[in-house]
Design a protein around this motif. Structure first.
Motif, PDB file in Angstrom:
ATOM      1  N   GLU A  26      22.011  36.236-127.807  1.00  0.00           N
ATOM      2  CA  GLU A  26      22.564  36.612-129.109  1.00  0.00           C
ATOM      3  C   GLU A  26      23.515  35.521-129.569  1.00  0.00           C
ATOM      4  O   GLU A  26      24.202  34.897-128.758  1.00  0.00           O
ATOM      5  CB  GLU A  26      23.307  37.932-128.955  1.00  0.00           C
ATOM      6  CG  GLU A  26      23.663  38.625-130.227  1.00  0.00           C
ATOM      7  CD  GLU A  26      24.245  40.019-129.945  1.00  0.00           C
ATOM      8  OE1 GLU A  26      25.273  40.326-130.555  1.00  0.00           O
ATOM      9  OE2 GLU A  26      23.675  40.766-129.128  1.00  0.00           O
ATOM     10  N   TYR A  68      31.525  30.313-133.287  1.00  0.00           N
ATOM     11  CA  TYR A  68      30.398  31.173-132.970  1.00  0.00           C
ATOM     12  C   TYR A  68      30.629  31.886-131.655  1.00  0.00           C
ATOM     13  O   TYR A  68      31.410  31.450-130.819  1.00  0.00           O
ATOM     14  CB  TYR A  68      29.060  30.425-132.998  1.00  0.00           C
ATOM     15  CG  TYR A  68      28.845  29.300-132.016  1.00  0.00           C
ATOM     16  CD1 TYR A  68      28.102  29.504-130.854  1.00  0.00           C
ATOM     17  CD2 TYR A  68      29.300  28.011-132.271  1.00  0.00           C
ATOM     18  CE1 TYR A  68      27.842  28.458-129.973  1.00  0.00           C
ATOM     19  CE2 TYR A  68      29.040  26.969-131.406  1.00  0.00           C
ATOM     20  CZ  TYR A  68      28.307  27.195-130.259  1.00  0.00           C
ATOM     21  OH  TYR A  68      28.050  26.168-129.393  1.00  0.00           O
ATOM     22  N   SER A  69      29.972  33.019-131.545  1.00  0.00           N
ATOM     23  CA  SER A  69      29.995  33.761-130.287  1.00  0.00           C
ATOM     24  C   SER A  69      28.582  33.780-129.747  1.00  0.00           C
ATOM     25  O   SER A  69      27.615  33.840-130.516  1.00  0.00           O
ATOM     26  CB  SER A  69      30.535  35.178-130.487  1.00  0.00           C
ATOM     27  OG  SER A  69      29.744  35.879-131.415  1.00  0.00           O
ATOM     28  N   HIS A 119      26.201  34.622-133.061  1.00  0.00           N
ATOM     29  CA  HIS A 119      26.797  34.903-134.372  1.00  0.00           C
ATOM     30  C   HIS A 119      27.637  33.688-134.734  1.00  0.00           C
ATOM     31  O   HIS A 119      28.517  33.300-133.983  1.00  0.00           O
ATOM     32  CB  HIS A 119      27.663  36.165-134.331  1.00  0.00           C
ATOM     33  CG  HIS A 119      26.906  37.385-133.976  1.00  0.00           C
ATOM     34  ND1 HIS A 119      26.215  38.125-134.899  1.00  0.00           N
ATOM     35  CD2 HIS A 119      26.688  37.969-132.777  1.00  0.00           C
ATOM     36  CE1 HIS A 119      25.618  39.136-134.293  1.00  0.00           C
ATOM     37  NE2 HIS A 119      25.883  39.061-132.999  1.00  0.00           N
ATOM     38  N   GLN A 120      27.381  33.122-135.931  1.00  0.00           N
ATOM     39  CA  GLN A 120      27.977  31.839-136.269  1.00  0.00           C
ATOM     40  C   GLN A 120      28.575  31.843-137.670  1.00  0.00           C
ATOM     41  O   GLN A 120      28.011  32.430-138.594  1.00  0.00           O
ATOM     42  CB  GLN A 120      26.868  30.785-136.178  1.00  0.00           C
ATOM     43  CG  GLN A 120      27.287  29.381-136.412  1.00  0.00           C
ATOM     44  CD  GLN A 120      26.094  28.455-136.308  1.00  0.00           C
ATOM     45  OE1 GLN A 120      25.166  28.561-137.100  1.00  0.00           O
ATOM     46  NE2 GLN A 120      26.119  27.568-135.343  1.00  0.00           N
ATOM     47  N   LYS A 121      29.723  31.167-137.799  1.00  0.00           N
ATOM     48  CA  LYS A 121      30.350  30.949-139.104  1.00  0.00           C
ATOM     49  C   LYS A 121      30.661  29.468-139.246  1.00  0.00           C
ATOM     50  O   LYS A 121      31.277  28.871-138.369  1.00  0.00           O
ATOM     51  CB  LYS A 121      31.656  31.733-139.226  1.00  0.00           C
ATOM     52  CG  LYS A 121      31.477  33.204-139.425  1.00  0.00           C
ATOM     53  CD  LYS A 121      32.820  33.865-139.691  1.00  0.00           C
ATOM     54  CE  LYS A 121      32.621  35.344-139.913  1.00  0.00           C
ATOM     55  NZ  LYS A 121      33.866  36.004-140.294  1.00  0.00           N
TER      56      LYS A 121
END
Length: 163
Positions: free
Chosen positions: A100, A152-153, A102-104
Motif C-alpha cells: 500500500e 508518503y506512507s 499513500h503519497q502527497k
C-alpha cells in the motif's frame, strides 16, 4: 592402520554486505535517513523517455507554464529515486512486496535540486504466514533547503530472519 581425522566443516560464510533489515530488526519509532542525491538533466530525460511522460513541461526547456520556474521533474521521478535508496539499503534481500502507498506532493522538485528522505517505522505486524510481517513507514522527502517536497506512507511485506 593409520588413524584418519575427518575433515573439519567449512567455516560459515562471511556476512552479506548490503543486506536489508529483517522485520525482527525493526521497531516502531525507529528513524533512518537516506543519502542525498542531486537530480540531473540526464535523470529527467532518461525517466521521461522510459515512462512516456513526454509532457511539455518536462520536454521543453523553455516551457513557460507560469506556475513553476526552472526544470521541474515528475513527482514519480522523485519518488522512485528515494525508493531506490530504500531498496538498496533498508529492504535489499528482505523486501517481499509493496502492499500500500499513500503519497502527497508538496512542492516542485527541479533539475539541480538535491533530495534526501527520512524514514520512520510506524508499525510492525507479524502475519499469520510464518516468517513475514507487514512493516509500515512514513517517508518524508526534503530538498537541499530542508523544504519538505513529498510525503508518503508505505506498507511493505518483509521477510524475517531465516530459521
Amino acid at each position: 592402520m593409520p588413524h584418519h581425522t575427518p575433515p573439519s566443516p567449512p567455516p560459515p560464510p562471511p556476512p552479506l554486505l548490503g543486506q536489508g533489515f529483517h522485520w525482527q530488526d525493526l521497531s516502531v519509532g525507529q528513524t533512518f535517513r537516506t543519502f542525498r542525491r542531486t537530480i540531473t538533466e540526464t535523470d529527467l530525460v532518461n525517466f521521461i523517455s522510459c515512462t512516456g511522460m513526454l509532457e511539455a513541461i518536462f520536454i521543453d526547456a523553455e516551457f513557460d507554464g507560469g506556475a513553476i520556474a526552472g526544470r521541474p521533474v515528475p513527482g514519480a521521478l522523485t519518488y522512485t529515486l528515494i525508493e531506490g535508496f530504500i531498496l538498496q539499503t533498508m529492504i535489499q534481500g528482505t523486501g517481499l512486496a509493496m502492499l500500500e502507498l499513500h503519497q502527497k506532493i508538496l512542492h516542485p522538485v527541479r533539475v539541480g535540486d538535491t533530495i534526501h528522505a527520512r524514514i520512520t517505522v510506524t508499525e510492525v505486524r507479524p502475519t499469520s504466514a510464518k516468517g513475514r510481517a507487514v512493516v509500515s513507514s512514513d517517508i518524508t522527502v526534503f530538498n537541499q533547503h530542508e523544504i519538505e517536497v513529498m510525503h508518503y506512507s508505505a506498507k511493505r511485506l518483509l521477510a524475517g530472519r531465516p530459521e
